[in-house]
Design an enzyme around this catalytic site. Sequence first.
Site, mmCIF file in Angstrom:
data_model
loop_
_atom_site.group_PDB
_atom_site.id
_atom_site.type_symbol
_atom_site.label_atom_id
_atom_site.label_comp_id
_atom_site.label_asym_id
_atom_site.label_seq_id
_atom_site.Cartn_x
_atom_site.Cartn_y
_atom_site.Cartn_z
ATOM 1 N N GLY A 31 -10.829 15.905 3.714
ATOM 2 C CA GLY A 31 -10.473 14.723 4.475
ATOM 3 C C GLY A 31 -9.632 15.091 5.664
ATOM 4 C CE LYS A 36 -2.360 15.559 3.629
ATOM 5 N NZ LYS A 36 -2.139 14.127 3.725
ATOM 6 C CG ASP A 88 1.129 6.065 5.451
ATOM 7 O OD1 ASP A 88 0.895 4.897 5.808
ATOM 8 O OD2 ASP A 88 0.374 7.018 5.685
#
Lengths: 191, 869
Positions: free
Chosen positions: B87, B109, B203
């Site tokens: 992603g 990440k 978030d």
Amino acid sequence: MASPPPQDVTRALELLNRGDRAALDLLFPLVYGELRRLARRQLARERPGHTLDSVALVNEAYLKLVEQGNVRLQNRAHFFAVSARAMRAILVDHARARNAAKRGGGGVAVPLDDVAALLSDAQAEHVEQLDEALTRLAAVNEEASRAVECLYFGGLTLDETAEALGLSVATVRRRWSFAKAWLGRALQPGT
Amino acid sequence: MREADLYRRVCDVFDAAMELDPSARAAFLDDACRDAPLVRREVESLLASLDGTRTAGLFPPLLRVADPTGLAIGQRIGPYTLAREVGAGGMGVVYQATRDDVGKTVALKLVRHGRLASPEHLRRFFLERRVLARLEHPNIARLLDAGVTDSGLPYLVMEYVDGQPIDQYCDAHRLTVEERLALFAHVCDAVHYAHRHLVVHRDLKPSNIAVTSDGAVKLLDFGIATLLAEGEGGESRLTRTGLVMLTPEYAAPEQVKGEPVTTAADVYALGLLLFELLTGQRPFHREGRTPPELVQAVVEEDPEPPSVVVRRRIASRSGGAPEPATPDAVCAARRTSPQRLSRRLAGDLDTIVLKALRKEPERRYLSAQELRDDIDRHLAERPVRARGNSLWYRSRKFVGRYRVAVAASALTALTLAAGAIATTVQARRAEAERAVAEQRFRDVRALAAALVSDVHDAISDLPGSLPVRATLVTRALEHLDRLDRQSSDDPPLKREIAAAYVELGLVQGNPTIANLGDLAAARRSFERALSIAETLVAADPSDHAARRTLALAHEKLSDADAWGGRLPQAVGHARSALEQWHLLATASPASVSALRAVATSHIKLGDLLGNPNLPNLSDAAGATREYQHALTLLHVVPRDSLSDWTTRRLLALVHERLGSMLSTAGRRAEGIAKLEQALAIREGLVRERGASVNALRDLAVAHQVLCEAHLAAGAGGEALVHCRQGVTLYESLRSADPRNAQSIHDLALGQLSMHKVLAARGELDASLAQLDRSTELLRQLLSSYADNVPAQRDLARGLLFASTVHARLATRSASAPAERRWHRQHAAASFADGQRLLRSLSEHGRLSSEDSALLGRARAALGRMQRNP
């Protein structure tokens, strides 16, 4: 630099929305001024030798302009395209001034202003060359040149670049590869 | 061929060739450029340029942007090999990767907008990473590792979660409202756990909350937003909104407005999530709404209750299914009908969701836990907190719980209703008064909860929490002053107000814990508390709660007076505090905490009387007597497992005090033995409570005290070892919380000790460097709070020490004449400054015998220097 009257901005954005790329030029002075101001401020806070965080600058400029009602949120992508060009211009103007001062000639009195810490000598040389090469690349492949502007100078993501340039992500990727190859060759002396 | 045409073709062929494996390119070019050798030459030249190292320095990082195509599958980053891209988002690209040595699958990440290169940022990055790595919760994807790639990009390694976003999971499994609520409760648990560790997600949205195939909830990216939104200084860490990744639809009003973001933003996000899980919609999303309109709605528009929303035809979900979801489709995914769903949501669930979605952070649930509790209450058909306390509501809940019985008695009730109407008017008036009282009570409770309980307790012991606490204080002070003015004769309320003033004072400027360094404000708060509590105790001597507050207020005023150099007043308050704690302990002889309070009180009194390391009244015998009292008491305190560490902490403290006293009295070996006992206890406590600031600071102090004792005993090597350990600990505490006045002062003191050790070893230059650093820190402390007497005193000591060291260097024959002249000047100047400072302190009677002795020694050193040119 004085901001252009708001109606100009509005008109420019309307043109942009209709796909008129020339409108970018109308917006440019506004964005350039804002980014330059922010760059100066950021550098004042940073120790010399640190580099600018273009993404932070662009975001800050963007929010500032949104606050002033000069930019509407749906123009985000376009705004970033303008910012990328403005960042390029800021860096290149600075590099030119610096190189001119270093060469000590031409009689051009370009003051090394408070953005002086922006680039090292070597970087200044490189940026000026890169800019010239990019201009030549634009004649060969406009999209590739713009992709570099967005990805490198503007710090946009692939997605944002694609949106700003109206291309698919895959195409942006291809243009980036092409630009790298082309610029790599162009900036290699003796090739 | 014209040049433009040529290049169009070059580009096409180049693109096509790039898609191919390098080994297949030659054959492809043969074919594609059969009729155009010029094109072929160009493409080959370009490909060669790309293959070579020519593009290497093409885009130097004058702008911190990664080469977006710079990483490839199969590439290694540290010990990880990238397996596939899973992603990409605003923050960066996520890869599934394998840890080579253990073969473990992880999510890696790559932070695209990470700020590069600056050592300061990297240092903060790793510091923050340590905090995140401590989050260990079954519903939170763990942060396993973090690092920086060769090109300088920060990356994070997280637990790899194979799951579905929670909204999709719920719909795919057609979960009922109850099942959704149960899942949501797990999300609340995880969020609350993180908040207690002072990590805010910022978030939270469905795509960040995964549910695995076996139904386990996993929150992803916890704290990442904070990690990445790092501003220039540490202080902006908690207030900056992550501009780059803000998703307006999931942002709280204060985030949109750029106001401070706290745990309340996560509570808001939980409200949004619940709204979406229940209704299949987002409260502010409408078809055709532009992002600025959306932002405006988030700030201004009151969301509609979920029960109303589910009846309406639904706007398409942005980024979701292309066709608008119909009420029927939404309800099918919840195994119900629009009418039934609407009825199910009306009442409790509407209220819970809307409370979480309040525009004002302080009007939302105070914590994720409180939100979760209300969900539990609702599921158990008990009254939910969000609905307040109206009689009507509570009785309806009662009806719900005992439906059958109530139905039977409904007939009876009907006949009674006629009579009830007559009393309604009267009742309403009483109701209005009660409403005022209840509102007030809730205000105090809310305040107490915010200050005293959960949030404050959870954060006060964590490094870096001061900015949050400062915000709490500002809000709380306004609140308290208003309440205090309103309440005239209301003992329970007065009691709470007094207690809250004490808590407030502690955060404002308690010298003994991390504080904001505003002693004058703290003193005012303690005095308010004292006067309220005194009135209450006078009216009702059996009011233990008020007496406890009274004792605390005396204790804290004593601290503040000692810190302000008013020693006799400080002793007076300390004796009053001791007396109050005694009375309380006598009233409840079984209470461990009461006994401990008495012991603590003895220690504090002893410190004021004669602790050589603090300003004192030079009564060594009195001090030792108080310490012995404390030791005796601590040996009779029963050690249950819960309070054991508190008792052990106190025990260590007493050993330390007695050790120092012995050492100062010349009984050095005995003193060192006591201090080593203390150190052993401290080390044990740090092992058990590693992250605690207090435990770490205690350990540092233990090392420092031992260092001083060894130094006095002439064991320079031992002293150096302990001093190094102490200073290292102080340094790490300070960098964890750079605004904390106490940790600055601690470090300065550690450096003063270090100077002594080095000077004793003859390393004069190094010793001077320590002094420079120490006085610099103390000046910094005084620049923000000039009245800090201990800091003034320590600065004076530092200057006098410096004068002495300069004087020694000035007479060192090995030095060049110019250097010696320089030292002579500095010796004289430092002495003058130090003396002036000490004199101004002595005018207020704040000079101890140790200080006078120091002044004498410095003067003598200066004299020796001047006699020996």
